[in-house]
Each structure stands twice: as structure tokens, then as C-alpha cells.
Design an enzyme around this catalytic site. Structure first.
Site, PDB file in Angstrom:
ATOM      1  N   GLU A  51       1.728   6.324 -42.725  1.00 43.25           N
ATOM      2  CA  GLU A  51       1.499   6.071 -41.268  1.00 43.25           C
ATOM      3  C   GLU A  51       2.256   4.767 -41.132  1.00 43.25           C
ATOM      4  OE1 GLU A  51      -0.578   7.422 -43.294  1.00 43.25           O
ATOM      5  OE2 GLU A  51      -1.583   9.357 -42.249  1.00 43.25           O
ATOM      6  N   PHE A 113     -17.084  12.382 -41.909  1.00 41.91           N
ATOM      7  CA  PHE A 113     -15.874  12.456 -42.912  1.00 41.91           C
ATOM      8  C   PHE A 113     -14.493  11.999 -42.257  1.00 41.91           C
ATOM      9  CE2 PHE A 113     -12.021  14.809 -44.154  1.00 41.91           C
ATOM     10  CZ  PHE A 113     -11.915  14.281 -45.420  1.00 41.91           C
ATOM     11  N   GLN A 114     -14.017  11.059 -42.762  1.00 47.78           N
ATOM     12  CA  GLN A 114     -12.741  10.149 -42.140  1.00 47.78           C
ATOM     13  C   GLN A 114     -13.113   9.523 -40.848  1.00 47.78           C
ATOM     14  OE1 GLN A 114      -9.427  12.992 -42.131  1.00 47.78           O
ATOM     15  NE2 GLN A 114      -8.992  12.237 -44.258  1.00 47.78           N
ATOM     16  N   LYS A 163     -11.971  13.677 -31.051  1.00 48.96           N
ATOM     17  CA  LYS A 163     -11.518  15.108 -31.126  1.00 48.96           C
ATOM     18  C   LYS A 163     -11.945  15.997 -30.026  1.00 48.96           C
ATOM     19  CE  LYS A 163     -11.034  18.753 -34.508  1.00 48.96           C
ATOM     20  NZ  LYS A 163     -10.797  19.301 -35.917  1.00 48.96           N
ATOM     21  N   MET A 481      12.837 -13.863 -52.877  1.00 49.46           N
ATOM     22  CA  MET A 481      12.474 -15.203 -52.127  1.00 49.46           C
ATOM     23  C   MET A 481      11.199 -15.830 -52.838  1.00 49.46           C
ATOM     24  SD  MET A 481      13.071 -17.132 -49.663  1.00 49.46           S
ATOM     25  CE  MET A 481      13.942 -16.691 -48.201  1.00 49.46           C
TER      26      MET A 481
HETATM   27  C1  LIG Z   1       3.879  -6.594 -47.587  1.00 50.77           C
HETATM   28  C2  LIG Z   1       4.322  -8.060 -48.223  1.00 50.77           C
HETATM   29  N1  LIG Z   1       4.269  -8.307 -49.425  1.00 50.77           N
HETATM   30  C3  LIG Z   1       4.373  -9.407 -49.822  1.00 50.77           C
HETATM   31  C4  LIG Z   1       5.196 -10.333 -49.239  1.00 50.77           C
HETATM   32  C5  LIG Z   1       5.695 -11.913 -49.823  1.00 50.77           C
HETATM   33  N2  LIG Z   1       7.131 -11.633 -49.986  1.00 50.77           N
HETATM   34  C6  LIG Z   1       8.034 -12.276 -49.154  1.00 50.77           C
HETATM   35  S1  LIG Z   1       9.603 -12.218 -49.452  1.00 50.77           S
HETATM   36  C7  LIG Z   1       9.286 -11.544 -51.068  1.00 50.77           C
HETATM   37  C8  LIG Z   1      10.240 -10.794 -51.982  1.00 50.77           C
HETATM   38  C9  LIG Z   1      11.124  -9.964 -51.496  1.00 50.77           C
HETATM   39  O1  LIG Z   1      11.877  -9.378 -52.475  1.00 50.77           O
HETATM   40  P1  LIG Z   1      12.881  -8.290 -52.012  1.00 50.77           P
HETATM   41  O2  LIG Z   1      12.678  -7.388 -51.404  1.00 50.77           O
HETATM   42  O3  LIG Z   1      13.523  -8.013 -53.747  1.00 50.77           O
HETATM   43  O4  LIG Z   1      14.067  -9.107 -51.003  1.00 50.77           O
HETATM   44  P2  LIG Z   1      15.028 -10.660 -51.636  1.00 50.77           P
HETATM   45  O5  LIG Z   1      14.077 -11.608 -51.309  1.00 50.77           O
HETATM   46  O6  LIG Z   1      15.216 -10.469 -53.252  1.00 50.77           O
HETATM   47  O7  LIG Z   1      15.924 -10.594 -50.706  1.00 50.77           O
HETATM   48  C10 LIG Z   1       7.840 -11.040 -50.908  1.00 50.77           C
HETATM   49  C11 LIG Z   1       7.174 -10.616 -52.136  1.00 50.77           C
HETATM   50  C12 LIG Z   1       5.657  -9.968 -47.938  1.00 50.77           C
HETATM   51  N3  LIG Z   1       6.357 -10.774 -47.283  1.00 50.77           N
HETATM   52  N4  LIG Z   1       5.229  -8.707 -47.391  1.00 50.77           N
END
Ligand SMILES: Cc1ncc(C[n+]2csc(CCOP(=O)(O)OP(=O)(O)O)c2C)c(N)n1
Length: 577
Positions: A51, A113-114, A163, A481
Site C-alpha cells: 500500500e 478485526f482490522q 463497509k 548518503m
Molecule cells: C525510509 C527511509 N529510511 C532511511 C532514510 C535515511 N537515508 C537517507 S539517504 C540513505 C541512504 C540511501 O542509500 P541508497 O539508496 O543506496 O542511495 P545512495 O545514497 O547510495 O545514492 C538513508 C538510509 C530515508 N531517507 N528514508
């Protein structure tokens, strides 16, 4: 007399009258009556695999069309799974109507439920939400939901339907008026303030247009273009505003902020007049607020009064639709040309010269290596192929910043990314929504190896609908990042960021019945991208890039935006004994 119909059919009647052609969803117990009428209804239902991705896909649809995207989930876990997508839409002002099923009204509050308190949970996650417990209320509420989602500052609206309402029988009553006493949208802008703004623009020595996602939401790109030309002003577009002014327009500098360009950030810092249009002075743009645009007077135009003065008090506040306000400003600027003023003209010439110098001194870097694919090289190649015309959805991380820096967007609604919330897992489902909305367009999804792995189940949606999305994974083997911040600010103590097991792209794609490939040699990159493009169906291209590259420029957290780190620390030469 109109036909007798169920609440479920009435809902679809309302959606059809709102021009909805496609909804993204996932069924369940309480939405069974709705799915039963969807079975042979002309509105297309796209079955996603989670979802959350229904909400992201609806966002992708909305972001490329400007229409409201529609998603749908069952009660309880289905509804709670929508949350991230709705908050994402709220942060980026994206119009979404989310339909959720709720347990029968007589069971509400019984821990049925749900059952979940969707209305309560979603209150801070949406622009507005509704719980429908009576069939007679349904048409009014659904049409109101679209009005609220699309009007003023757009945003997500949730309609939770019990519902028994889906099952009940009744007649569709046409809704002739929306009357929401507590909800006012000011579109025109204050005439006196607009006049004052025009005078300040003509008198400014170092004006700068700071344009954001509000321009795109308002459909104000043509007015913006005319405005920067009439005002003879350079302009920056925020991450959310990329494409508002074409990347190739001569007045365009680039993106400002934490990973913005040197020229954009220096221009923000040195401007004497900031014309802020559909922006919210986000912390990723302003850096340390106290040091932001220290010499500038500010004109701030926004449709949402709560944005004005939230982070920076403007000298000229204008609450209104930026499209209409810009049209009026353009009229004033063209009807009343400024009196000749050689000193002012000389100052303007010096400002333009300075901006050109900043751009030349420190452009975004696109290093190319013979042995490894640099992430910037990948983005330059995507830019070469897309020519500023393709739809590019992005996930969140380093790849997002490099794409924003290096890929051109010559029209609005081409760049689709999660700006405010920064939700990993956004890019692939957003591409699904974008491709459904624009089957005529080339759609790239650029994702990191982290975010892509959050979205793998949606390869099923792509395959079963034959969507020709080109999925490009910028695979650096890390949560790049976060790894960058650990490297730069935590002594390179890399904690829980290595992604050491990535599936074989060719086999993964083949498992879903389409093509995929991994490339790691720079010499293969261009031809691999071209081969992906030639493929009529979906394509998964896993691009192995240099693992330890950092995105520059970078404004360290809490820094002023002119305190940019422009590149990696240079190795210090060790003197010979
Ligand atoms: C749902 C979610 N969880 C954690 C983060 C924190 N976060 C920001 S950038 C990142 C790394 C992303 O890694 P990747 O998808 O490999 O992309 P890259 O930075 O290597 O281009 C994380 C964990 C986020 N932005 N969103």
C-alpha cells in the site's frame, strides 16, 4: 430519477465525475464491495504490491499531471501502510485523494478485526480527512476531498469509508456547490504590495529569483520565464522547483542549498533583493537561517499564509496564487519601464558579471575515470540521453543529489522526487504512477542500491503492466548518503551502511520476465544505456559505481550556505626527510 446504486458504485461515479481514470491500490476485507464494482468499471485499478507504493504511485501520477492522484487501501494495516506516502505528499504539497475502507460503523471502537483509528492516525498526515458513516454524505465528501486536495496549497486528503456505506443502496445526488466556511483560499495578492514589489524589483542592484515547487504546482512556469526576463534577474530553482525555469534558460543559475551550486549559494548570500516564489525557506536551502541572505530584502509570494514569515520575515509579503501574482507583476514591469539610471545599470551589469564568474569558477564536477564508473559520469550520460525532456523519478540519497545537479529539466513536471520527507522507496513506485499518467514519455527511475531494495516487489507491478520504465540503479554498495556523513563527520566509522548482497540484475529482471544487466566498466556505460532505451519493455540496469564518492559542494549541517565544502580534502604532501 437516477439509478439506485451501492455506495461502492456511487464512489466510482464520484471519481469518474472528477476525471479519475486510474487508481492505485490493494484490496482487503472491508473494501470487497468496492473491488466487486471495480471488476467491470472503466476506471482502471492498478494492483501494487504494497500500500505504501500505492500512495507513492498516486504521487507520481499527480506530480507529472497536476491532477489528483488516487490511492486505495483496506482498513487497519492497509490504511496504516499508506501513512508514509501521505506524509510525503503533505510535505511536498502533492494533491492525493486516498480512499480507505473502515469497519462497519456499528463496530467502530470495538477493536473489531482490522480496525484502526485511521481518521485519528491520519489527522497530522493529511491536509484534511473525512470519515464517512452515512451514504447520503458520500458524494458531497468525495467531491469536497478533490476540491481540498487541488485548491490553494495542494495536499493529500483521506476519505475513510465504512463497509456499510459501501454496501448501502441509494441515488447519486449531483453536488452543485462546495461550501467550506473555515477554508479560504486567497488567490489575487494585495494590489499595493504587488506594486511595491515591482518598484523594489526595478530598483534592485542585485536581484535574485528564488523559485520553488509552488511554481510547478500553480502551473506558473510561463509567467516565471517572462518575469525573470522582464526583471532581468538571475534565478535559482530549488530541488522541488527544478524545471520551473528551463535548465537551459540563460537566467538560470542552478539549485541552491546543502548540495546546491557555488554560484547559486553565493548569489543567495550576496543578493540585495530575494524574490521568493512558491518556496518555504526550507532548512536544506537556507543553511544557518541567521546567516541566510544577509544583505537581502525579501519579497515572498505564496498561496499558503502560514508559510509567510515562518522562517524568514519578508519586507513584502504577498499571499496569493503565484501564477496570478506573477502575471500582474509582469504587466506592471512591462507597462512601466524604469527611468534611465546609469548607476543602477552598471550595478546590474556587475552583478551579472559576478554570477557568470561564480558559475565558471566552480561548476558542478563530472569526473570520468577509465577504470571505474563515477556516479557523476552516470548522471551526465542520463542527461545526454534525456536531453532535458524525459521524466526522471529519483529515490533518496546521493544519486538524488547528483541527478538534481547534473540532469537538465527543460519543462516542469519532469523531475519527480521526494523532497521534503526524503522517503527512500519512493522512486520506483513513483515511476509507475508517472508512466501510467504519461505513456507517451520516456520514464527513467534512478535509485540507489538501498532504496531499490525497498521497492523490489514493485517489479511485479511493472512487469504485469508491461511498463517500459528504465530502472537505473546507481549501485555503490552502500547506503551512500549515510556513509558520506559517517565518513565526513563520524571519523569514517562506517556503521550499518554496507550493502554487501545485491541480486544479480539480469536474473532478477528475468525472474519477472524482462531484461536486465550489470555494467561496471566506464567504456560500456553509454552503450548499455542506449540498449536499455531500445528495449520496448521495462529494463533494469545495475550500474556499479565508485563506492566512496561524496556529493559536493556540501554545506555542513548548521553552516551558512556560503560556507561550502567544494571537494574532498586534498592529501597533504609529506615532506621527504
Ligand atoms: C525510509 C527511509 N529510511 C532511511 C532514510 C535515511 N537515508 C537517507 S539517504 C540513505 C541512504 C540511501 O542509500 P541508497 O539508496 O543506496 O542511495 P545512495 O545514497 O547510495 O545514492 C538513508 C538510509 C530515508 N531517507 N528514508
Amino acid at each position: 430519477m437516477s439509478t439506485l446504486m451501492s455506495g461502492a458504485r456511487m464512489l466510482l461515479e464520484c471519481l469518474a465525475r472528477e476525471g479519475v481514470d486510474c487508481i492505485f491500490g490493494y484490496p482487503g476485507g472491508v473494501t470487497l464491495p468496492l473491488y466487486d464494482v471495480l471488476y467491470d468499471h472503466p476506471i482502471r485499478h492498478v494492483l501494487v504490491r504494497h500500500e505504501e507504493n500505492a500512495a507513492f504511485a498516486a504521487e507520481g501520477y499527480a506530480r507529472v499531471t497536476g491532477k489528483a492522484g488516487v490511492c486505495c487501501a483496506t482498513s487497519g494495516p492497509g490504511a496504516t501502510n499508506l501513512t508514509t506516502g501521505l506524509v510525503d505528499a503533505l510535505m511536498d504539497s502533492i494533491p492525493i485523494v486516498a480512499i480507505t475502507g473502515q469497519v462497519p460503523s456499528k463496530l467502530i471502537g470495538s477493536d473489531a478485526f482490522q480496525e484502526a483509528d485511521t481518521f485519528g492516525i491520519m489527522r497530522p498526515c493529511t491536509k484534511h480527512n473525512y470519515l464517512v458513516k452515512k451514504l447520503d454524505d458520500l458524494p458531497q465528501i468525495v467531491h469536497e476531498a478533490f476540491y481540498v486536495a487541488l485548491s490553494g496549497r495542494p495536499g493529500p486528503v483521506l476519505v475513510d469509508i465504512t463497509k456499510d456505506v459501501f454496501i448501502a443502496q441509494g441515488h447519486y445526488q449531483a453536488v452543485t456547490a462546495i461550501h467550506l466556511p473555515g477554508y479560504k483560499v486567497f488567490t489575487e495578492g494585495h494590489t499595493g504590495q504587488i506594486r511595491r514589489a515591482a518598484q523594489m524589483i526595478q530598483a534592485a542592484e542585485r536581484p535574485l529569483v528564488y523559485a520553488g515547487g509552488g511554481i510547478i504546482a500553480a502551473g506558473a512556469a510561463p509567467e516565471l520565464r517572462q518575469f525573470v526576463e522582464l526583471a532581468d534577474s538571475p534565478a535559482v530553482n530549488t530541488l522541488m522547483g527544478l524545471g520551473a525555469l528551463p535548465s537551459e534558460h540563460p537566467n538560470f543559475i542552478s539549485m541552491p542549498g546543502m548540495h546546491g551550486s557555488y554560484a547559486a549559494n553565493m548569489a543567495m548570500t550576496q543578493a540585495d533583493l530575494l524574490i521568493a516564489l512558491g518556496v518555504r525557506f526550507d532548512d536544506r536551502v537556507t543553511g544557518r537561517l541567521a546567516a541566510f541572505a544577509p544583505h537581502a530584502k525579501v519579497i515572498h509570494v505564496d498561496i499558503d499564509p502560514s508559510e509567510i514569515g515562518k522562517n524568514r520575515a519578508p519586507e513584502v509579503p504577498i499571499v496569493g496564487d503565484v501564477k496570478r501574482v506573477l502575471a500582474r507583476l509582469n504587466k506592471l514591469l512591462s507597462e512601466t519601464p524604469p527611468a534611465p539610471n546609469e548607476t543602477l545599470w552598471a550595478a546590474r551589469r556587475a552583478w551579472w558579471r559576478q554570477i557568470r564568474e561564480w558559475k565558471q569558477e566552480h561548476p558542478f564536477q563530472t569526473p570520468v575515470s577509465e577504470t571505474e564508473i563515477k556516479p557523476q559520469h552516470l548522471m551526465a550520460e542520463i542527461d545526454r540521453i534525456s536531453k532535458g525532456q524525459a521524466i526522471i523519478t529519483s529515490d533518496v540519497g546521493q544519486h538524488q543529489m547528483w541527478a538534481a545537479q547534473l540532469v537538465r529539466f527543460n519543462e516542469p513536471r519532469l523531475w519527480v522526487n521526494s523532497g521534503g520527507l526524503g522517503s527512500m522507496g519512493f522512486g520506483l513506485p513513483a515511476a509507475i504512477g508517472a508512466q501510467f499518467a504519461r505513456p507517451d514519455k520516456l520514464v527513467f527511475c534512478i535509485a540507489g542500491d538501498g532504496g531499490f531494495q525497498m521497492s523490489i516487489p514493485e517489479l511485479g507491478t511493472i512487469a504485469s503492466n508491461g511498463l517500459p520504465i528504465k530502472i537505473i540503479v546507481m549501485n555503490n554498495g552502500y547506503l551512500g548518503m549515510v556513509r558520506q556523513w559517517q565518513t565526513l563527520f563520524y571519523n569514517d566509522r562506517l556503521s550499518a551502511v554496507e550493502l554487501d548482497c545485491f541480486p544479480d540484475a539480469e536474473k532478477l529482471a528475468a525472474a519477472y520476465g524482462f531484461k536486465g544487466r550489470t555494467v561496471e566498466r566506464p567504456a560500456e556505460l553509454a552503450s548499455a544505456l542506449e540498449a536499455a532505451l531500445k528495449e520496448p519493455g521495462p529494463y533494469l540496469l545495475n550500474v556499479k559505481v565508485t563506492p566512496f564518492e561524496c556529493v559536493y559542494p556540501m554545506v555542513p549541517a548548521g553552516g551558512a550556505i556560503n560556507e561550502m565544502v567544494l571537494g574532498p580534502p586534498q592529501p597533504v604532501a609529506v615532506p621527504a626527510d
